[in-house]
Write a protein that holds these residues in place. Structure first.
Motif, PDB file in Angstrom:
ATOM      1  N   GLN A   1     -32.488  17.479   0.746  1.00  8.11           N
ATOM      2  CA  GLN A   1     -32.133  18.002   2.063  1.00  8.11           C
ATOM      3  C   GLN A   1     -32.878  19.314   2.261  1.00  8.11           C
ATOM      4  OE1 GLN A   1     -27.950  18.662   2.684  1.00  8.11           O
ATOM      5  NE2 GLN A   1     -28.267  19.523   4.700  1.00  8.11           N
ATOM      6  N   LEU A   2     -33.490  19.451   3.421  1.00 10.47           N
ATOM      7  CA  LEU A   2     -34.203  20.677   3.770  1.00 10.47           C
ATOM      8  C   LEU A   2     -33.653  21.149   5.104  1.00 10.47           C
ATOM      9  CD1 LEU A   2     -37.287  22.036   2.913  1.00 10.47           C
ATOM     10  CD2 LEU A   2     -37.581  21.292   5.248  1.00 10.47           C
ATOM     11  N   ASN A   3     -33.265  22.424   5.180  1.00 14.41           N
ATOM     12  CA  ASN A   3     -32.743  22.994   6.413  1.00 14.41           C
ATOM     13  C   ASN A   3     -33.721  24.023   6.953  1.00 14.41           C
ATOM     14  OD1 ASN A   3     -30.153  21.637   6.300  1.00 14.41           O
ATOM     15  ND2 ASN A   3     -29.714  22.971   4.586  1.00 14.41           N
ATOM     16  N   ALA A   4     -33.831  24.055   8.276  1.00 15.11           N
ATOM     17  CA  ALA A   4     -34.720  25.018   8.914  1.00 15.11           C
ATOM     18  C   ALA A   4     -33.982  25.713  10.048  1.00 15.11           C
ATOM     19  CB  ALA A   4     -35.966  24.317   9.447  1.00 15.11           C
ATOM     20  N   ASP A   5     -34.384  26.944  10.317  1.00 10.89           N
ATOM     21  CA  ASP A   5     -33.831  27.701  11.430  1.00 10.89           C
ATOM     22  C   ASP A   5     -34.262  27.014  12.721  1.00 10.89           C
ATOM     23  OD1 ASP A   5     -34.455  29.898  13.596  1.00 10.89           O
ATOM     24  OD2 ASP A   5     -32.855  30.698  12.316  1.00 10.89           O
ATOM     25  N   PRO A   6     -33.315  26.621  13.586  1.00 16.19           N
ATOM     26  CA  PRO A   6     -33.686  25.883  14.795  1.00 16.19           C
ATOM     27  C   PRO A   6     -34.518  26.702  15.786  1.00 16.19           C
ATOM     28  CG  PRO A   6     -31.319  26.299  14.751  1.00 16.19           C
ATOM     29  CD  PRO A   6     -31.869  26.779  13.453  1.00 16.19           C
ATOM     30  N   THR A   7     -34.421  28.014  15.731  1.00 16.32           N
ATOM     31  CA  THR A   7     -35.180  28.858  16.652  1.00 16.32           C
ATOM     32  C   THR A   7     -36.639  28.951  16.238  1.00 16.32           C
ATOM     33  OG1 THR A   7     -33.187  30.155  16.994  1.00 16.32           O
ATOM     34  CG2 THR A   7     -35.238  31.092  17.793  1.00 16.32           C
ATOM     35  N   SER A   8     -36.872  29.263  14.962  1.00 18.48           N
ATOM     36  CA  SER A   8     -38.245  29.453  14.493  1.00 18.48           C
ATOM     37  C   SER A   8     -38.834  28.198  13.842  1.00 18.48           C
ATOM     38  CB  SER A   8     -38.285  30.595  13.473  1.00 18.48           C
ATOM     39  OG  SER A   8     -37.563  30.230  12.306  1.00 18.48           O
ATOM     40  N   GLY A   9     -37.993  27.306  13.341  1.00 17.37           N
ATOM     41  CA  GLY A   9     -38.467  26.140  12.609  1.00 17.37           C
ATOM     42  C   GLY A   9     -38.775  26.446  11.156  1.00 17.37           C
ATOM     43  N   ASN A  10     -38.552  27.699  10.718  1.00 19.48           N
ATOM     44  CA  ASN A  10     -38.852  28.089   9.342  1.00 19.48           C
ATOM     45  C   ASN A  10     -37.758  27.621   8.384  1.00 19.48           C
ATOM     46  OD1 ASN A  10     -41.255  29.363  10.049  1.00 19.48           O
ATOM     47  ND2 ASN A  10     -40.231  31.322  10.396  1.00 19.48           N
ATOM     48  N   ILE A  11     -38.157  27.276   7.180  1.00 19.18           N
ATOM     49  CA  ILE A  11     -37.216  26.805   6.163  1.00 19.18           C
ATOM     50  C   ILE A  11     -36.186  27.886   5.866  1.00 19.18           C
ATOM     51  CG2 ILE A  11     -36.990  26.124   3.741  1.00 19.18           C
ATOM     52  CD1 ILE A  11     -39.788  24.874   3.980  1.00 19.18           C
ATOM     53  N   SER A  12     -34.903  27.479   5.854  1.00 17.35           N
ATOM     54  CA  SER A  12     -33.831  28.424   5.543  1.00 17.35           C
ATOM     55  C   SER A  12     -33.117  28.078   4.242  1.00 17.35           C
ATOM     56  CB  SER A  12     -32.817  28.472   6.696  1.00 17.35           C
ATOM     57  OG  SER A  12     -32.248  27.189   6.902  1.00 17.35           O
ATOM     58  N   GLY A  13     -33.290  26.850   3.759  1.00 24.61           N
ATOM     59  CA  GLY A  13     -32.670  26.447   2.510  1.00 24.61           C
ATOM     60  C   GLY A  13     -32.960  24.992   2.200  1.00 24.61           C
ATOM     61  N   TYR A  14     -32.645  24.590   0.975  1.00 20.28           N
ATOM     62  CA  TYR A  14     -32.849  23.195   0.591  1.00 20.28           C
ATOM     63  C   TYR A  14     -31.985  22.845  -0.600  1.00 20.28           C
ATOM     64  CZ  TYR A  14     -36.152  25.554  -2.516  1.00 20.28           C
ATOM     65  OH  TYR A  14     -36.732  26.410  -3.416  1.00 20.28           O
ATOM     66  N   ARG A  15     -31.824  21.546  -0.794  1.00 17.27           N
ATOM     67  CA  ARG A  15     -31.028  21.024  -1.915  1.00 17.27           C
ATOM     68  C   ARG A  15     -31.719  19.772  -2.453  1.00 17.27           C
ATOM     69  NH1 ARG A  15     -25.095  19.810  -0.584  1.00 17.27           N
ATOM     70  NH2 ARG A  15     -24.941  21.984  -1.162  1.00 17.27           N
ATOM     71  N   VAL A  16     -31.743  19.668  -3.767  1.00 20.92           N
ATOM     72  CA  VAL A  16     -32.224  18.465  -4.440  1.00 20.92           C
ATOM     73  C   VAL A  16     -31.128  18.074  -5.422  1.00 20.92           C
ATOM     74  CG1 VAL A  16     -33.977  17.445  -5.943  1.00 20.92           C
ATOM     75  CG2 VAL A  16     -34.637  19.186  -4.249  1.00 20.92           C
ATOM     76  N   GLU A  17     -30.599  16.879  -5.255  1.00 17.01           N
ATOM     77  CA  GLU A  17     -29.540  16.385  -6.128  1.00 17.01           C
ATOM     78  C   GLU A  17     -30.002  15.052  -6.690  1.00 17.01           C
ATOM     79  OE1 GLU A  17     -24.706  15.896  -5.868  1.00 17.01           O
ATOM     80  OE2 GLU A  17     -25.856  16.370  -4.079  1.00 17.01           O
ATOM     81  N   GLY A  18     -30.019  14.923  -8.011  1.00 19.40           N
ATOM     82  CA  GLY A  18     -30.570  13.690  -8.542  1.00 19.40           C
ATOM     83  C   GLY A  18     -30.172  13.355  -9.946  1.00 19.40           C
TER      84      GLY A  18
END
Length: 191
Positions: free
Chosen positions: A156-173
Protein backbone atom coordinates in the motif's frame (compact mmCIF):
# COMPACT_ATOMS: atom_id res chain seq x y z
CA UNK A 1 -9.29 -16.26 -65.59
CA UNK A 2 -11.17 -13.17 -64.37
CA UNK A 3 -12.49 -15.23 -61.49
CA UNK A 4 -8.98 -16.27 -60.42
CA UNK A 5 -7.75 -12.70 -60.77
CA UNK A 6 -10.49 -11.31 -58.51
CA UNK A 7 -9.83 -14.06 -55.94
CA UNK A 8 -6.12 -13.21 -56.03
CA UNK A 9 -6.84 -9.51 -55.39
CA UNK A 10 -9.27 -10.37 -52.58
CA UNK A 11 -6.62 -12.55 -50.87
CA UNK A 12 -4.00 -9.84 -51.42
CA UNK A 13 -6.33 -7.21 -49.89
CA UNK A 14 -7.06 -9.40 -46.86
CA UNK A 15 -3.37 -10.15 -46.36
CA UNK A 16 -2.49 -6.46 -46.55
CA UNK A 17 -5.16 -5.34 -44.08
CA UNK A 18 -4.41 -8.14 -41.63
CA UNK A 19 -0.79 -6.94 -41.40
CA UNK A 20 -1.73 -3.36 -40.56
CA UNK A 21 -0.47 -2.04 -37.27
CA UNK A 22 -3.16 -1.35 -34.70
CA UNK A 23 -4.03 2.30 -34.31
CA UNK A 24 -2.25 4.02 -31.42
CA UNK A 25 -4.48 4.80 -28.47
CA UNK A 26 -6.44 7.98 -28.63
CA UNK A 27 -5.53 10.76 -26.24
CA UNK A 28 -8.49 9.77 -24.05
CA UNK A 29 -7.22 6.17 -23.82
CA UNK A 30 -3.67 7.36 -23.13
CA UNK A 31 -4.93 9.70 -20.40
CA UNK A 32 -6.88 6.83 -18.83
CA UNK A 33 -3.65 4.88 -18.23
CA UNK A 34 -1.62 5.80 -15.18
CA UNK A 35 2.11 5.43 -15.58
CA UNK A 36 3.21 4.31 -12.13
CA UNK A 37 6.88 3.92 -13.10
CA UNK A 38 7.12 7.55 -14.24
CA UNK A 39 5.42 8.70 -11.03
CA UNK A 40 7.77 6.65 -8.84
CA UNK A 41 10.88 7.85 -10.68
CA UNK A 42 9.79 11.47 -10.12
CA UNK A 43 9.17 10.73 -6.45
CA UNK A 44 12.55 9.00 -6.06
CA UNK A 45 14.32 12.05 -7.52
CA UNK A 46 12.35 14.38 -5.25
CA UNK A 47 12.92 12.30 -2.12
CA UNK A 48 16.65 11.87 -2.79
CA UNK A 49 16.97 15.65 -3.19
CA UNK A 50 14.86 16.58 -0.13
CA UNK A 51 15.93 13.69 2.17
CA UNK A 52 12.87 13.91 4.45
CA UNK A 53 12.76 12.27 7.87
CA UNK A 54 11.11 8.86 7.74
CA UNK A 55 9.65 6.95 10.68
CA UNK A 56 10.02 3.30 9.71
CA UNK A 57 8.86 0.24 11.65
CA UNK A 58 9.80 -3.33 10.75
CA UNK A 59 8.06 -6.31 12.32
CA UNK A 60 9.11 -9.89 11.68
CA UNK A 61 7.48 -12.97 13.09
CA UNK A 62 8.61 -13.78 16.60
CA UNK A 63 10.59 -10.58 17.14
CA UNK A 64 9.84 -7.18 18.60
CA UNK A 65 9.07 -4.32 16.26
CA UNK A 66 12.09 -2.23 15.37
CA UNK A 67 11.41 1.45 14.79
CA UNK A 68 13.89 3.98 13.46
CA UNK A 69 13.67 7.60 12.38
CA UNK A 70 16.12 8.49 9.64
CA UNK A 71 16.65 10.60 6.56
CA UNK A 72 19.27 8.22 5.13
CA UNK A 73 17.07 6.13 2.84
CA UNK A 74 17.94 4.58 -0.51
CA UNK A 75 14.70 5.55 -2.24
CA UNK A 76 15.43 3.58 -5.40
CA UNK A 77 15.64 0.39 -3.36
CA UNK A 78 12.89 1.38 -0.93
CA UNK A 79 10.25 1.95 -3.63
CA UNK A 80 11.29 -0.88 -5.99
CA UNK A 81 8.45 -3.12 -4.81
CA UNK A 82 5.91 -0.53 -5.97
CA UNK A 83 7.49 -0.35 -9.44
CA UNK A 84 6.72 -4.06 -9.79
CA UNK A 85 3.03 -3.14 -9.59
CA UNK A 86 3.10 -0.98 -12.76
CA UNK A 87 0.75 -2.62 -15.27
CA UNK A 88 0.93 0.16 -17.85
CA UNK A 89 2.58 -2.07 -20.47
CA UNK A 90 0.84 -3.47 -23.58
CA UNK A 91 2.37 -6.92 -23.02
CA UNK A 92 0.47 -7.24 -19.72
CA UNK A 93 -3.00 -6.26 -20.97
CA UNK A 94 -4.07 -9.85 -21.75
CA UNK A 95 -3.54 -10.91 -18.12
CA UNK A 96 -5.93 -8.40 -16.53
CA UNK A 97 -9.41 -7.03 -16.57
CA UNK A 98 -9.56 -3.30 -15.95
CA UNK A 99 -12.40 -1.35 -14.37
CA UNK A 100 -12.48 2.37 -13.88
CA UNK A 101 -15.09 4.33 -11.98
CA UNK A 102 -15.57 7.92 -10.89
CA UNK A 103 -16.62 8.32 -7.26
CA UNK A 104 -19.12 10.91 -6.00
CA UNK A 105 -16.31 13.18 -4.81
CA UNK A 106 -14.72 13.16 -8.29
CA UNK A 107 -11.91 10.74 -7.40
CA UNK A 108 -11.16 7.98 -9.89
CA UNK A 109 -10.66 4.34 -8.93
CA UNK A 110 -8.89 2.06 -11.39
CA UNK A 111 -8.80 -1.67 -10.58
CA UNK A 112 -6.89 -4.41 -12.35
CA UNK A 113 -7.70 -8.05 -11.59
CA UNK A 114 -5.84 -10.96 -13.11
CA UNK A 115 -7.85 -13.12 -15.45
CA UNK A 116 -8.56 -16.70 -14.49
CA UNK A 117 -5.70 -19.15 -15.14
CA UNK A 118 -3.17 -16.32 -15.63
CA UNK A 119 -0.20 -16.28 -13.27
CA UNK A 120 1.33 -12.81 -13.54
CA UNK A 121 3.46 -11.32 -10.78
CA UNK A 122 0.79 -8.75 -9.83
CA UNK A 123 -2.49 -10.43 -8.93
CA UNK A 124 -4.43 -7.27 -8.10
CA UNK A 125 -3.88 -3.53 -8.40
CA UNK A 126 -6.13 -0.72 -7.21
CA UNK A 127 -5.25 2.92 -7.85
CA UNK A 128 -7.20 5.77 -6.31
CA UNK A 129 -6.58 9.04 -8.12
CA UNK A 130 -7.82 12.58 -7.54
CA UNK A 131 -10.03 14.19 -10.18
CA UNK A 132 -6.90 15.77 -11.71
CA UNK A 133 -5.25 12.27 -11.79
CA UNK A 134 -2.83 12.64 -8.87
CA UNK A 135 -2.21 9.42 -6.98
CA UNK A 136 -3.93 9.18 -3.59
CA UNK A 137 -3.48 5.50 -2.84
CA UNK A 138 -2.16 2.32 -4.40
CA UNK A 139 -2.99 -1.19 -3.18
CA UNK A 140 -1.57 -4.30 -4.81
CA UNK A 141 -1.09 -8.00 -4.24
CA UNK A 142 2.22 -9.25 -5.64
CA UNK A 143 2.94 -12.97 -5.62
CA UNK A 144 5.98 -14.79 -6.97
CA UNK A 145 6.47 -18.54 -6.85
CA UNK A 146 8.90 -21.01 -8.33
CA UNK A 147 10.42 -24.35 -7.31
CA UNK A 148 12.76 -22.79 -4.73
CA UNK A 149 10.98 -19.68 -3.52
CA UNK A 150 7.54 -18.33 -2.58
CA UNK A 151 6.75 -14.70 -1.87
CA UNK A 152 3.42 -12.94 -1.32
CA UNK A 153 3.22 -9.21 -0.54
CA UNK A 154 0.33 -6.86 0.05
CA UNK A 155 1.60 -3.36 -0.65
CA UNK A 156 0.00 0.00 0.00
CA UNK A 157 1.31 3.42 -0.95
CA UNK A 158 -0.33 6.64 0.25
CA UNK A 159 0.12 10.06 -1.27
CA UNK A 160 -0.93 13.56 -0.27
CA UNK A 161 -4.01 14.31 -2.42
CA UNK A 162 -3.02 17.97 -2.84
CA UNK A 163 0.56 17.51 -4.03
CA UNK A 164 0.51 13.84 -5.08
CA UNK A 165 3.73 13.28 -3.09
CA UNK A 166 4.24 10.04 -1.19
CA UNK A 167 3.24 10.35 2.47
CA UNK A 168 3.66 6.74 3.60
CA UNK A 169 3.64 3.09 2.62
CA UNK A 170 3.22 -0.43 3.96
CA UNK A 171 4.52 -3.79 2.79
CA UNK A 172 3.07 -6.84 4.50
CA UNK A 173 4.13 -10.26 3.34
CA UNK A 174 5.44 -13.75 3.68
CA UNK A 175 8.37 -15.43 2.02
CA UNK A 176 9.57 -18.99 2.09
CA UNK A 177 12.60 -20.77 0.71
CA UNK A 178 12.21 -24.48 -0.05
CA UNK A 179 14.19 -25.79 2.91
CA UNK A 180 13.26 -23.16 5.50
CA UNK A 181 10.31 -21.89 7.48
CA UNK A 182 8.05 -19.11 6.29
CA UNK A 183 8.98 -15.59 7.33
CA UNK A 184 6.10 -13.18 7.93
CA UNK A 185 6.99 -9.49 7.99
CA UNK A 186 5.55 -6.01 7.89
CA UNK A 187 7.16 -2.67 7.07
CA UNK A 188 5.42 0.65 7.80
CA UNK A 189 6.91 3.98 6.82
CA UNK A 190 5.60 7.53 7.33
CA UNK A 191 7.19 10.62 5.86
Amino acid sequence: MARHLSTFFLVLLLATTSCERPAPPTSAEAAASYNLTTYLQQQIERLQAEQPMVLKSVTTEGKETETVETSAVDWEDELAVFEQADLNRPALEEYYTKQEQVLNNGDIVVEYNRVEDAEPLVHYLRLELTADRKLKQLNALIQDQNVLFYSRRNVQLNADPTSGNISGYRVEGVQKLVLSDSLHYRVDANL
